[in-house]
Design a protein around this motif. Structure first.
Motif, short mmCIF file in Angstrom:
data_model
loop_
_atom_site.label_atom_id
_atom_site.label_comp_id
_atom_site.label_asym_id
_atom_site.label_seq_id
_atom_site.Cartn_x
_atom_site.Cartn_y
_atom_site.Cartn_z
N ALA A 135 0.85 -1.18 0.00
CA ALA A 135 0.00 0.00 0.00
C ALA A 135 0.89 1.23 0.00
O ALA A 135 1.92 1.27 0.65
N LYS A 136 0.45 2.25 -0.74
CA LYS A 136 1.19 3.51 -0.79
C LYS A 136 0.47 4.55 0.04
O LYS A 136 -0.76 4.65 0.00
N TRP A 137 1.26 5.33 0.79
CA TRP A 137 0.71 6.35 1.68
C TRP A 137 1.36 7.69 1.38
O TRP A 137 2.55 7.75 1.07
N GLU A 138 0.57 8.75 1.52
CA GLU A 138 1.08 10.11 1.31
C GLU A 138 1.15 10.82 2.65
O GLU A 138 0.17 10.86 3.40
N LEU A 139 2.32 11.39 2.95
CA LEU A 139 2.48 12.16 4.18
C LEU A 139 1.78 13.51 4.03
O LEU A 139 2.10 14.29 3.14
N VAL A 140 0.79 13.76 4.91
CA VAL A 140 0.04 15.02 4.80
C VAL A 140 0.39 16.00 5.91
O VAL A 140 0.14 17.19 5.78
N SER A 141 0.98 15.52 7.00
CA SER A 141 1.48 16.45 8.02
C SER A 141 2.53 15.77 8.87
O SER A 141 2.49 14.55 9.08
N GLN A 142 3.47 16.58 9.33
CA GLN A 142 4.51 16.09 10.23
C GLN A 142 4.89 17.22 11.17
O GLN A 142 5.10 18.35 10.74
N THR A 143 4.92 16.91 12.45
CA THR A 143 5.25 17.91 13.46
C THR A 143 6.15 17.27 14.50
O THR A 143 5.84 16.20 15.03
N ALA A 144 7.27 17.94 14.77
CA ALA A 144 8.18 17.49 15.81
C ALA A 144 8.09 18.45 16.99
O ALA A 144 7.84 19.64 16.81
N GLY A 145 8.28 17.91 18.19
CA GLY A 145 8.16 18.77 19.36
C GLY A 145 8.96 18.30 20.55
O GLY A 145 9.96 17.59 20.40
N GLU A 146 8.49 18.68 21.73
CA GLU A 146 9.20 18.43 22.97
C GLU A 146 9.56 16.96 23.14
O GLU A 146 8.80 16.08 22.76
N HIS A 147 10.69 16.72 23.71
CA HIS A 147 11.18 15.37 24.02
C HIS A 147 11.34 14.51 22.76
O HIS A 147 11.42 13.29 22.85
N GLY A 148 11.37 15.13 21.59
CA GLY A 148 11.53 14.36 20.36
C GLY A 148 10.26 13.70 19.88
O GLY A 148 10.31 12.81 19.02
N THR A 149 9.12 14.12 20.41
CA THR A 149 7.84 13.59 19.95
C THR A 149 7.63 13.95 18.48
O THR A 149 7.88 15.08 18.07
N LEU A 150 7.12 13.00 17.69
CA LEU A 150 6.87 13.22 16.27
C LEU A 150 5.45 12.80 15.96
O LEU A 150 5.05 11.66 16.19
N ALA A 151 4.65 13.75 15.45
CA ALA A 151 3.27 13.46 15.04
C ALA A 151 3.24 13.38 13.52
O ALA A 151 3.62 14.32 12.83
N LEU A 152 2.77 12.25 13.02
CA LEU A 152 2.73 11.99 11.58
C LEU A 152 1.31 11.64 11.16
O LEU A 152 0.61 10.91 11.87
N VAL A 153 0.90 12.14 10.01
CA VAL A 153 -0.40 11.80 9.45
C VAL A 153 -0.21 11.41 7.99
O VAL A 153 0.36 12.19 7.22
N TYR A 154 -0.68 10.22 7.64
CA TYR A 154 -0.59 9.71 6.27
C TYR A 154 -1.98 9.42 5.73
O TYR A 154 -2.84 8.91 6.45
N ASP A 155 -2.19 9.73 4.45
CA ASP A 155 -3.42 9.35 3.77
C ASP A 155 -3.12 8.23 2.79
O ASP A 155 -2.08 8.23 2.10
N ARG A 156 -4.04 7.28 2.73
CA ARG A 156 -3.91 6.15 1.81
C ARG A 156 -4.08 6.65 0.38
O ARG A 156 -5.04 7.36 0.07
N VAL A 157 -3.14 6.29 -0.48
CA VAL A 157 -3.21 6.64 -1.90
C VAL A 157 -3.87 5.48 -2.62
O VAL A 157 -3.34 4.36 -2.60
N ARG A 158 -5.01 5.73 -3.26
CA ARG A 158 -5.75 4.65 -3.92
C ARG A 158 -5.84 4.91 -5.42
O ARG A 158 -5.80 6.04 -5.86
#
Length: 201
Positions: free
Chosen positions: A178-201
């Motif tokens: 399956a292929k996914w597209e990265l739609v948002s990425q945010t890095a923050g305190e303590h090295g936390t990383l928030a990632l959001v991917y949408d499925r490419v169909r």
């Protein structure tokens, strides 16, 4: 909207360690999560997911954990407004709890339907109704079922910079290509990383 089905979008959210685990050897010990879950990045990430969602989908164990804790945050002195917002949303939103052991006629929480069906069937039923996103909150078994059936439209991850070394992984073998597209990425305190991917169909 989900272009493949023309129906509601299924969004899953999970916190994982850097070595890909959603729990350590003791699945009830979530102390590894706490330093990262209260960061601005993690709180803003969750707010971006629940705001467009009109249904929460949970497994029984997670429902007991979430609904046993979050309602108390609404009146908690000094609580972060984002936590209060999520708590209010969770109380007020329509909830579907997948369980073969709870009595479907006596759901222990308000605005909750207990459903004894395979995950994919329950989601197909929800997709056929009107509403916003269907948000799966940290219920690993539910998310794994949906990933295996290629029924996740948006995959949201909080990646915490810690190795748990042992414990269950979110991504097991056997997933379809399956292929996914990265739609948002945010890095923050303590090295936390928030990632959001949408499925490419």
């Amino acid at each position: 909207m989900n272009e493949q089905t023309g129906a509601r979008r299924v969004v899953t959210n999970m916190s994982i360690s850097l070595d890909g685990r959603y729990a350590g050897p003791d699945p009830l010990d979530m102390s590894w999560v706490m330093p990262y879950a209260i960061t601005d990045v993690a709180r803003d990430h969750l707010a971006s997911l629940w705001a467009p969602a009109t249904t929460a989908l949970l497994g029984r164990v997670n429902a007991e954990g979430f609904l046993g804790f979050w309602p108390s945050v609404i009146d908690m002195e000094g609580a972060d407004p984002r936590d209060v917002g999520f708590a209010r949303w969770l109380v007020d939103v329509d909830k579907v709890v997948l369980s073969s052991t709870l009595d479907p006629d006596q759901a222990p929480w308000e605005r909750t339907a207990v459903v004894d069906k395979p995950t994919v069937e329950a989601v197909a039923d929800l997709r056929a109704t009107d509403g916003g996103d269907i948000l799966v909150l940290s219920s690993a078994s539910v998310i794994k079922d949906l990933l295996a059936a290629d029924q996740v439209d948006r995959l949201a991850l909080n990646v915490f910079p810690i190795f748990l070394g042992d414990g269950p992984r979110l991504f097991d073998g056997g997933l379809s290509t399956a292929k996914w597209e990265l739609v948002s990425q945010t890095a923050g305190e303590h090295g936390t990383l928030a990632l959001v991917y949408d499925r490419v169909r």
